[in-house]
Write an enzyme that holds these catalytic residues in place. Sequence first.
Site, mmCIF file in Angstrom:
data_model
loop_
_atom_site.group_PDB
_atom_site.id
_atom_site.type_symbol
_atom_site.label_atom_id
_atom_site.label_comp_id
_atom_site.label_asym_id
_atom_site.label_seq_id
_atom_site.Cartn_x
_atom_site.Cartn_y
_atom_site.Cartn_z
ATOM 1 N N LYS A 112 0.821 -1.218 0.000
ATOM 2 C CA LYS A 112 0.000 0.000 0.000
ATOM 3 C C LYS A 112 0.850 1.261 0.000
ATOM 4 C CE LYS A 112 -4.221 -2.073 1.763
ATOM 5 N NZ LYS A 112 -3.803 -3.497 1.815
HETATM 6 C C1 LIG Z 1 -4.372 -4.566 0.992
HETATM 7 C C2 LIG Z 1 -3.594 -5.826 0.850
HETATM 8 C C3 LIG Z 1 -3.909 -6.818 -0.112
HETATM 9 C C4 LIG Z 1 -5.128 -6.707 -1.024
HETATM 10 O O1 LIG Z 1 -5.002 -5.725 -2.014
HETATM 11 P P1 LIG Z 1 -6.304 -5.186 -2.782
HETATM 12 O O2 LIG Z 1 -5.839 -4.045 -3.595
HETATM 13 O O3 LIG Z 1 -7.264 -4.763 -1.687
HETATM 14 O O4 LIG Z 1 -6.854 -6.304 -3.587
HETATM 15 C C5 LIG Z 1 -3.088 -7.921 -0.223
HETATM 16 N N1 LIG Z 1 -2.025 -8.088 0.594
HETATM 17 C C6 LIG Z 1 -1.685 -7.169 1.538
HETATM 18 C C7 LIG Z 1 -0.507 -7.433 2.414
HETATM 19 C C8 LIG Z 1 -2.449 -6.014 1.703
HETATM 20 O O5 LIG Z 1 -2.107 -5.109 2.654
#
Ligand SMILES: *Cc1c(COP(=O)(O)O)cnc(C)c1O
Length: 466
Positions: A112
């Site tokens: 993120k």
């Molecule tokens: C947020 C997240 C995901 C999922 O990603 P999306 O964009 O919501 O599909 C997968 N792995 C981790 C570690 C995350 O923090």
Amino acid sequence: MKYISTRGGAPVLGFCDAVMTGLARDGGLYVPQAWPTLSGAKIAGLAGKPFADVAFEVIAPFVDGEIPDDILREIVGAAYAGFSHEAVTPLVQLAPNHFVLELFHGPSLAFKDVAMQFLAPVIDHILGRAGRRATIIGATSGDTGSAAIEAFRGRDNIDIFILHPKGRTSEIQRRQMTTVLDPNVYNIAIEGNFDDCQNLVKALFNDLQFRDEVALSGVNSINWGRIVAQITYYFVAAVALGGPARAPLFCVPTGNFGDIFAGYCAHRMGLPLSGLVIATNENDILRRALETGRYQVDTVIPTTSPSMDIQISSNFERLLFEAADREAAVVERQMAALKQSGSFDLTPAQREFIAQIFTAATATRVQVAETQKNTLAATGCLLDPHTAVAATIAGQTNAPQHPIVTLATADPAKFPDAVMAATGVRPALPPQLADLTSRQERVNVLANEVGEVEQFILAHTRATKE
Ligand SMILES: *Cc1c(COP(=O)(O)O)cnc(C)c1O
């Protein structure tokens, strides 16, 4: 470049307004009115370029001059300079034709950061040139909060308030948030659970007088500004593996569908892909939807990959819109049915459209742990449980014809207990966070009461109108 809502009933906006608005006023999500494309020669020319240069080339057509090119270049350069790996998102080979794209070298150790480190300075810039300030609030069970706090700390025009359930996040997750001592960062521990935190945030947004008074804004994963930054690494990985002449298959650990939708955007921009695999844990609403044609909400099952423990996958609406040939009325009807009865049916045309590029598969907790253990034995690599969901599915392809790229979304050190249970090895925090457990914490404990949280924000935000 203009942005339109997937539900057809919100104003058409430019890039900056779409980013500042987040969710469209009709409840829909903003998508670009037309897809910008990069020619094959231009894509080939990205090979070997620094990450920030690729990011600029990918992002600029979407911004379309609303932020001057020199400022955009500066923002992108600074956003990725703080990553601890020089390549920003390095590729690591696991097996013949199977690669892992490590997206977790940012400050909060999860993918993120790639989006948030871009979005925060963009918002700060937009506010700054308008002479305005804003208040960002969010609820977190762990990951999103620390990525947001790291991105917004120290910004001139923004104060950020993150609510987490007191005593219910892991110690590492809590400390990643509470040890950030910048004066514009407020950690609020709520006497309650994660749902209470989310309900409080919703209530704050619904209090329109308060919302206006503190210029409230959110940064959740439906914000177009987050998606756009994530398109970058699909280009970076593909050209490193011989693109555009070779077309990789991307296998993506999926929750809210933001990460994998960015892969779809890359494809629409002209990047050759062999496919996009939606990798889910036991919360498999998307796999069921692709298999049966019915999108049906079930109860959330807690797994070892909590950031994918999601039933409603918000960004899927963007794909539904494309698959309906951009007929907003179809999406509007489906979303109304979802709200009313917890399910809707995809149209035959939508199913056919989606199947042209997407497949979906599920990995169970037991399979995930096995993959973590086997990968360590075979390669010496530790995988976090989210990444291992996708690696399990990628590993089921025998003698792949194309390079397969599994997206690695978190550093294994973020989930030490699950990694330890699967492999017997406890991953250490990277050097820049090695002293995390001895750092000073700052946190405010508040009751699960809207009034109390409002008072706190009013007393501390700089955005209050005089
Ligand atoms: C947020 C997240 C995901 C999922 O990603 P999306 O964009 O919501 O599909 C997968 N792995 C981790 C570690 C995350 O923090």
